[in-house]
Write an enzyme that holds these catalytic residues in place. Structure first.
Site, short mmCIF file in Angstrom:
data_model
loop_
_atom_site.label_atom_id
_atom_site.label_comp_id
_atom_site.label_asym_id
_atom_site.label_seq_id
_atom_site.Cartn_x
_atom_site.Cartn_y
_atom_site.Cartn_z
N ASN A 9 12.01 -29.67 -34.99
CA ASN A 9 13.14 -29.16 -35.51
C ASN A 9 14.46 -30.02 -35.71
O ASN A 9 14.42 -30.93 -35.06
CB ASN A 9 14.03 -27.94 -34.61
CG ASN A 9 12.96 -26.51 -34.82
OD1 ASN A 9 11.98 -26.38 -35.62
ND2 ASN A 9 13.00 -25.95 -33.70
N LYS A 38 11.31 -26.93 -29.20
CA LYS A 38 10.82 -27.27 -27.71
C LYS A 38 9.72 -28.26 -27.64
O LYS A 38 9.55 -29.27 -26.72
CB LYS A 38 10.56 -25.76 -27.21
CG LYS A 38 11.59 -24.89 -27.12
CD LYS A 38 11.17 -23.69 -26.31
CE LYS A 38 11.32 -24.11 -24.91
NZ LYS A 38 12.46 -24.54 -24.15
N GLU A 141 6.64 -21.75 -30.16
CA GLU A 141 7.87 -21.62 -31.23
C GLU A 141 6.74 -21.97 -32.60
O GLU A 141 7.32 -22.33 -33.57
CB GLU A 141 8.74 -22.76 -31.15
CG GLU A 141 9.95 -22.30 -30.07
CD GLU A 141 11.08 -23.19 -30.16
OE1 GLU A 141 12.13 -23.05 -29.99
OE2 GLU A 141 10.77 -24.49 -30.51
N THR A 221 11.07 -21.48 -13.26
CA THR A 221 12.55 -22.33 -13.27
C THR A 221 13.72 -21.32 -13.32
O THR A 221 13.62 -20.51 -14.25
CB THR A 221 12.54 -23.33 -14.52
OG1 THR A 221 12.49 -22.57 -15.89
CG2 THR A 221 11.33 -24.32 -14.51
N THR A 250 21.03 -27.61 -22.57
CA THR A 250 20.17 -27.08 -23.66
C THR A 250 19.02 -27.88 -23.53
O THR A 250 17.69 -27.10 -23.75
CB THR A 250 20.89 -27.53 -24.83
OG1 THR A 250 22.08 -27.42 -25.19
CG2 THR A 250 19.75 -27.61 -26.38
N ASP A 254 13.20 -28.31 -21.18
CA ASP A 254 12.25 -29.00 -22.00
C ASP A 254 12.06 -30.34 -21.07
O ASP A 254 10.93 -30.96 -20.94
CB ASP A 254 12.59 -29.36 -23.44
CG ASP A 254 12.66 -28.13 -24.15
OD1 ASP A 254 11.86 -27.20 -23.89
OD2 ASP A 254 13.43 -28.10 -25.21
N GLY A 291 23.35 -32.54 -25.64
CA GLY A 291 22.20 -32.95 -26.64
C GLY A 291 20.84 -32.54 -25.63
O GLY A 291 20.89 -31.96 -24.79
N SER A 295 19.64 -36.28 -23.85
CA SER A 295 19.85 -36.11 -22.59
C SER A 295 18.75 -36.46 -21.58
O SER A 295 19.12 -36.57 -20.45
CB SER A 295 20.50 -34.74 -22.26
OG SER A 295 19.17 -33.74 -22.66
#
Length: 312
Positions: A9, A38, A141, A221, A250, A254, A291, A295
């Site tokens: 995305n 993701k 997704e 998690t 965010t 992931d 980000g 990140s």
């Protein structure tokens, strides 16, 4: 090789003081745009954490649009070291997401777009050379029937299969038998087990639900409460979260999933628990940065954090 089946995305992130109320307009404090999804985030985590020793360790399986955005995102993936020969361009707009980031939380709205164009044929072509030494990592997704097909095919090839069941949705019971490792968060755990993992007993009950459905390795998690892990046999343990100054959560989930997929079982030096601990450290660094893919830390940063731990 680690194959990641998932979304690609364009993320637009807005930094806001709080989530707006119904009918309210807020002025954002900041705005950024970049690679997201993701699947893409987890593939980048594997590539960044595995570099430079493991160049082209990860292959992305997905779809983007035949538009400038799709081409740009593919180039970005390649720049991070992610293989894109199994990323197909389709006649749909490239997927996108709007992310609202507050000091304590985030909200994400996703438009699937080209991500819904993935097919079983894409899976067959991508895994045609896969072996039992390889791993398939999936999220939710992209169309569920394709995820289920990919997991079954990977299982038939003897591959290690990892499922991050996000975003939360109901799953057919037979899907779990094709999953070696499942990594849900609190919301996804509640959706899939009917149990809110709020204390040690409920966490253990939720973990047992996954084992009963055929999953051998479970990693929950739990945000600020750390993680819970179980191999269905000898190990059931909770690892605490690191106390860090979080600015954006965010990309944390992931980062965790990608770090785990990288270290278990491919490196050979990590046990199940050690892979979880490595992923826990990587995610704790990611939340201190803004980000998603931006990140994600390097392996050197994660290992330096471990060195500091053992010196204490």
């Amino acid at each position: 090789m680690i194959y990641v089946l998932g979304s690609i995305n364009l993320d637009t992130s807005l930094e806001v003081e709080r989530i707006p109320k119904k009918g309210e307009t807020l002025i954002a404090d900041g705005c950024s745009m970049g690679l997201g999804g993701k699947g893409a985030n987890q593939a980048v985590a594997i590539a960044k954490l595995g570099a430079p020793q493991n160049k082209m360790l990860v292959q992305m399986i997905g779809c983007v649009g035949k538009d400038a955005t799709g081409s740009e995102l593919v180039n970005t993936l390649e720049g991070f070291g992610v293989g894109t020969s199994n990323v197909r361009k389709v006649n749909r707009a490239t997927g996108s997401a709007m992310v609202m980031v507050t000091p304590k939380d985030n909200r994400i709205i996703v438009y699937g777009g080209a991500n819904s164009g993935i097919t079983k044929t894409d899976i067959d072509e991508a895994l045609c050379k896969a072996t039992s030494a390889d791993t398939l990592l999936c999220q939710l997704e992209v169309p569920l029937y394709v995820v289920a097909y990919a997991l079954r095919k990977a299982r038939s090839l003897g591959m290690t299969t990892i499922l991050n069941p996000a975003p939360a949705k109901a799953l057919p019971d037979d899907l779990f038998y094709s999953v070696d490792v499942i990594i849900p968060n609190e919301v996804e755990t509640q959706e899939l087990t009917g149990i809110v993992p709020r204390d040690p007993d409920s966490i253990r009950d939720a973990v047992d639900k996954f084992h009963e459905r055929g999953v051998q390795y479970v990693v929950l998690t739990l945000g600020e409460r750390g993680i819970a892990l179980s191999d269905g046999n000898r190990i059931f343990e909770q690892l605490p979260a690191y106390k860090v100054a979080a600015v954006d959560t965010t990309g944390a989930g992931d980062t965790f999933v990608g770090a785990f997929a990288l270290t278990y079982p491919h490196i050979g030096m990590y046990s199940f628990k050690e892979a979880c601990a490595f992923a826990n450290r990587a995610a704790s660094i990611a939340v201190t940065r803004r980000g998603a893919s931006e990140s994600i830390p390097s392996a050197e940063e994660v290992n330096a954090m471990y060195v500091k731990e053992i010196k204490k």
